[in-house]
Design a protein around this motif. Structure first.
Motif, PDB file in Angstrom:
ATOM      1  N   PRO A   1       0.790  -1.151   0.068  1.00  7.41           N
ATOM      2  CA  PRO A   1       0.203   0.035  -0.004  1.00  7.41           C
ATOM      3  C   PRO A   1       0.876   1.141   0.034  1.00  7.41           C
ATOM      4  O   PRO A   1       1.787   1.234   0.470  1.00  7.41           O
ATOM      5  CB  PRO A   1      -0.915  -0.112   1.385  1.00  7.41           C
ATOM      6  CG  PRO A   1      -0.144  -1.178   2.143  1.00  7.41           C
ATOM      7  CD  PRO A   1       0.695  -1.978   1.317  1.00  7.41           C
ATOM      8  N   LEU A   2       0.440   2.318  -0.785  1.00  9.23           N
ATOM      9  CA  LEU A   2       1.075   3.722  -0.807  1.00  9.23           C
ATOM     10  C   LEU A   2       0.108   4.823  -0.324  1.00  9.23           C
ATOM     11  O   LEU A   2      -1.019   4.606  -0.629  1.00  9.23           O
ATOM     12  CB  LEU A   2       1.312   3.835  -2.451  1.00  9.23           C
ATOM     13  CG  LEU A   2       2.374   2.785  -2.985  1.00  9.23           C
ATOM     14  CD1 LEU A   2       2.517   3.093  -4.460  1.00  9.23           C
ATOM     15  CD2 LEU A   2       3.818   2.824  -2.423  1.00  9.23           C
ATOM     16  N   LYS A   3       0.925   5.590   0.049  1.00  7.06           N
ATOM     17  CA  LYS A   3       0.158   6.888   0.532  1.00  7.06           C
ATOM     18  C   LYS A   3       0.202   8.070  -0.615  1.00  7.06           C
ATOM     19  O   LYS A   3       1.425   8.239  -0.777  1.00  7.06           O
ATOM     20  CB  LYS A   3       0.347   7.226   1.918  1.00  7.06           C
ATOM     21  CG  LYS A   3      -0.346   8.619   2.379  1.00  7.06           C
ATOM     22  CD  LYS A   3       0.023   8.992   3.742  1.00  7.06           C
ATOM     23  CE  LYS A   3      -0.681  10.265   4.172  1.00  7.06           C
ATOM     24  NZ  LYS A   3       0.310  11.197   4.656  1.00  7.06           N
ATOM     25  N   TYR A   4      -0.662   8.546  -1.053  1.00  7.98           N
ATOM     26  CA  TYR A   4      -0.720   9.655  -2.041  1.00  7.98           C
ATOM     27  C   TYR A   4      -0.094  10.833  -1.111  1.00  7.98           C
ATOM     28  O   TYR A   4      -0.459  11.285  -0.238  1.00  7.98           O
ATOM     29  CB  TYR A   4      -1.608  10.135  -2.782  1.00  7.98           C
ATOM     30  CG  TYR A   4      -1.809  11.444  -3.488  1.00  7.98           C
ATOM     31  CD1 TYR A   4      -1.087  11.243  -4.876  1.00  7.98           C
ATOM     32  CD2 TYR A   4      -2.166  12.663  -2.782  1.00  7.98           C
ATOM     33  CE1 TYR A   4      -0.848  12.574  -5.455  1.00  7.98           C
ATOM     34  CE2 TYR A   4      -2.215  13.830  -3.721  1.00  7.98           C
ATOM     35  CZ  TYR A   4      -1.652  13.772  -5.006  1.00  7.98           C
ATOM     36  OH  TYR A   4      -1.481  15.060  -5.512  1.00  7.98           O
ATOM     37  N   GLU A   5       1.262  11.556  -1.595  1.00  9.10           N
ATOM     38  CA  GLU A   5       1.732  12.747  -1.047  1.00  9.10           C
ATOM     39  C   GLU A   5       1.423  13.975  -1.744  1.00  9.10           C
ATOM     40  O   GLU A   5       0.779  14.850  -1.163  1.00  9.10           O
ATOM     41  CB  GLU A   5       3.134  12.511  -0.741  1.00  9.10           C
ATOM     42  CG  GLU A   5       3.575  11.223   0.147  1.00  9.10           C
ATOM     43  CD  GLU A   5       3.234  11.651   1.883  1.00  9.10           C
ATOM     44  OE1 GLU A   5       2.948  12.885   2.127  1.00  9.10           O
ATOM     45  OE2 GLU A   5       2.926  10.758   2.379  1.00  9.10           O
ATOM     46  N   ASP A   6       1.750  13.945  -3.023  1.00  2.94           N
ATOM     47  CA  ASP A   6       1.436  15.165  -3.866  1.00  2.94           C
ATOM     48  C   ASP A   6       1.707  14.856  -5.045  1.00  2.94           C
ATOM     49  O   ASP A   6       2.324  13.801  -5.564  1.00  2.94           O
ATOM     50  CB  ASP A   6       2.122  16.422  -3.264  1.00  2.94           C
ATOM     51  CG  ASP A   6       3.875  16.174  -3.374  1.00  2.94           C
ATOM     52  OD1 ASP A   6       4.328  15.438  -3.914  1.00  2.94           O
ATOM     53  OD2 ASP A   6       4.485  16.802  -2.678  1.00  2.94           O
ATOM     54  N   SER A   7       1.562  15.850  -6.063  1.00  3.28           N
ATOM     55  CA  SER A   7       1.793  15.831  -7.465  1.00  3.28           C
ATOM     56  C   SER A   7       2.212  17.010  -8.124  1.00  3.28           C
ATOM     57  O   SER A   7       2.008  18.215  -7.565  1.00  3.28           O
ATOM     58  CB  SER A   7       0.601  15.216  -8.491  1.00  3.28           C
ATOM     59  OG  SER A   7      -0.527  16.053  -8.327  1.00  3.28           O
ATOM     60  N   GLN A   8       2.818  17.078  -9.204  1.00  3.95           N
ATOM     61  CA  GLN A   8       3.402  18.174  -9.775  1.00  3.95           C
ATOM     62  C   GLN A   8       3.270  18.066 -11.201  1.00  3.95           C
ATOM     63  O   GLN A   8       3.788  17.021 -11.916  1.00  3.95           O
ATOM     64  CB  GLN A   8       4.807  18.280  -9.389  1.00  3.95           C
ATOM     65  CG  GLN A   8       5.695  19.651 -10.089  1.00  3.95           C
ATOM     66  CD  GLN A   8       7.144  19.455  -9.703  1.00  3.95           C
ATOM     67  OE1 GLN A   8       7.459  18.869  -8.691  1.00  3.95           O
ATOM     68  NE2 GLN A   8       7.594  20.479 -10.260  1.00  3.95           N
ATOM     69  N   GLN A   9       2.812  19.086 -12.003  1.00  9.34           N
ATOM     70  CA  GLN A   9       2.564  19.213 -13.490  1.00  9.34           C
ATOM     71  C   GLN A   9       3.745  20.226 -14.138  1.00  9.34           C
ATOM     72  O   GLN A   9       3.820  21.171 -13.589  1.00  9.34           O
ATOM     73  CB  GLN A   9       1.219  19.610 -13.917  1.00  9.34           C
ATOM     74  CG  GLN A   9       0.958  19.672 -15.184  1.00  9.34           C
ATOM     75  CD  GLN A   9       0.896  18.452 -15.991  1.00  9.34           C
ATOM     76  OE1 GLN A   9       0.087  17.432 -15.572  1.00  9.34           O
ATOM     77  NE2 GLN A   9       1.467  18.068 -17.099  1.00  9.34           N
ATOM     78  N   LEU A  10       4.629  19.226 -15.175  1.00 14.65           N
ATOM     79  CA  LEU A  10       5.674  20.114 -15.624  1.00 14.65           C
ATOM     80  C   LEU A  10       4.935  20.695 -16.886  1.00 14.65           C
ATOM     81  O   LEU A  10       4.114  20.403 -17.442  1.00 14.65           O
ATOM     82  CB  LEU A  10       6.751  19.420 -16.122  1.00 14.65           C
ATOM     83  CG  LEU A  10       7.510  18.668 -14.569  1.00 14.65           C
ATOM     84  CD1 LEU A  10       8.746  17.889 -15.312  1.00 14.65           C
ATOM     85  CD2 LEU A  10       7.676  19.637 -13.548  1.00 14.65           C
ATOM     86  N   LYS A  11       5.717  21.852 -17.275  1.00 14.73           N
ATOM     87  CA  LYS A  11       5.271  22.572 -18.411  1.00 14.73           C
ATOM     88  C   LYS A  11       5.251  21.765 -19.633  1.00 14.73           C
ATOM     89  O   LYS A  11       4.601  21.812 -20.736  1.00 14.73           O
ATOM     90  CB  LYS A  11       6.004  23.890 -18.433  1.00 14.73           C
ATOM     91  CG  LYS A  11       5.687  25.045 -17.597  1.00 14.73           C
ATOM     92  CD  LYS A  11       6.520  26.199 -17.795  1.00 14.73           C
ATOM     93  CE  LYS A  11       6.417  27.026 -16.543  1.00 14.73           C
ATOM     94  NZ  LYS A  11       7.607  27.854 -16.523  1.00 14.73           N
ATOM     95  N   ASN A  12       6.189  20.823 -19.699  1.00 16.80           N
ATOM     96  CA  ASN A  12       6.377  19.990 -20.899  1.00 16.80           C
ATOM     97  C   ASN A  12       5.197  18.852 -20.987  1.00 16.80           C
ATOM     98  O   ASN A  12       5.393  17.909 -21.819  1.00 16.80           O
ATOM     99  CB  ASN A  12       7.720  19.374 -21.072  1.00 16.80           C
ATOM    100  CG  ASN A  12       8.164  18.502 -19.763  1.00 16.80           C
ATOM    101  OD1 ASN A  12       7.314  17.963 -18.953  1.00 16.80           O
ATOM    102  ND2 ASN A  12       9.377  17.962 -19.610  1.00 16.80           N
ATOM    103  N   GLY A  13       4.409  18.665 -19.856  1.00 17.41           N
ATOM    104  CA  GLY A  13       3.152  17.563 -19.886  1.00 17.41           C
ATOM    105  C   GLY A  13       3.654  16.445 -18.994  1.00 17.41           C
ATOM    106  O   GLY A  13       2.854  15.825 -18.891  1.00 17.41           O
ATOM    107  N   VAL A  14       4.796  16.434 -18.528  1.00 12.98           N
ATOM    108  CA  VAL A  14       5.341  15.308 -17.577  1.00 12.98           C
ATOM    109  C   VAL A  14       4.494  15.613 -16.176  1.00 12.98           C
ATOM    110  O   VAL A  14       4.302  16.697 -15.620  1.00 12.98           O
ATOM    111  CB  VAL A  14       6.661  15.262 -17.319  1.00 12.98           C
ATOM    112  CG1 VAL A  14       6.926  14.145 -16.207  1.00 12.98           C
ATOM    113  CG2 VAL A  14       7.469  15.053 -18.547  1.00 12.98           C
TER     114      VAL A  14
END
Length: 187
Positions: A165-178
């Motif tokens: 099991p994993l816990k979501y911490e955060d996310s980040q959207q880069l300008k290049n779409g990654v």
């Protein structure tokens, strides 16, 4: 206190071949943030040999962009451990060869006075660390393309006896779409 961090580039359909990675200045700045929190970069033999052939040469390339030179210098200076039973020598500065993934040795990276271990790619190593339940953080970097085919699929070498099991911490959207999603291990 150090952590074991795995950064994995993947397409949405699960291919992790390096040729599908979208790397630019913003992506490298993200990687620098991970490097700052670690004392060692861990590699499997294939990824290590790829990086060893690429990054030292960037230091000598007068036409390399500044952000690539910064990454080449960071990797040059950082301790690198390649986990391989077949690789016998290395020419890359500050590199050591570890014949196997040893849980006690990996856990030493988590001690109070140590900086952690960061894997970049190296899916066989990530699978071994995951199997031994040694990973603290996963950064999945989803590339903005459907590959349709490739040589390596995410976790195709992993066969767990139980879920992790994993816990979501955060996310980040880069300008290049990654899109980078950060999870921590709950075990």
């Amino acid at each position: 206190m150090g952590r074991v961090i795995c950064m994995i580039n993947s397409t949405p359909d699960g291919f992790t071949d390096g040729k599908y990675a979208t790397t630019d200045e913003e992506f490298y700045e993200f990687v620098h943030g991970l490097l700052a929190a670690t004392g060692t970069v861990g590699f499997g033999a294939n990824t290590f040999e790829l990086f060893q052939g690429l990054w030292p040469a960037r230091l000598e390339d007068p036409d390399a962009p500044a952000y690539q030179l910064k990454m080449a210098k960071a990797l040059h200076d950082k301790h690198k451990a390649v986990y391989s039973s077949s690789l016998k020598t290395t020419t890359w500065n500050n590199s050591t060869i570890e014949p196997k993934v040893d849980a006690e040795q990996i856990n030493a990276y988590k001690q109070k006075d140590r900086k952690g271990l960061l894997t970049i790619g190296s899916l066989g190593l990530v699978a071994s660390l995951t199997d031994k339940n040694l990973v603290d953080d996963y950064y999945f970097c989803f590339q903005p393309l459907i590959a349709g085919s490739g040589e390596v699929r995410l976790f195709d070498k992993l066969n767990l006896d139980a879920t992790r099991p994993l816990k979501y911490e955060d996310s980040q959207q880069l300008k290049n779409g990654v899109h980078i999603i950060h999870y921590t291990s709950l075990q």
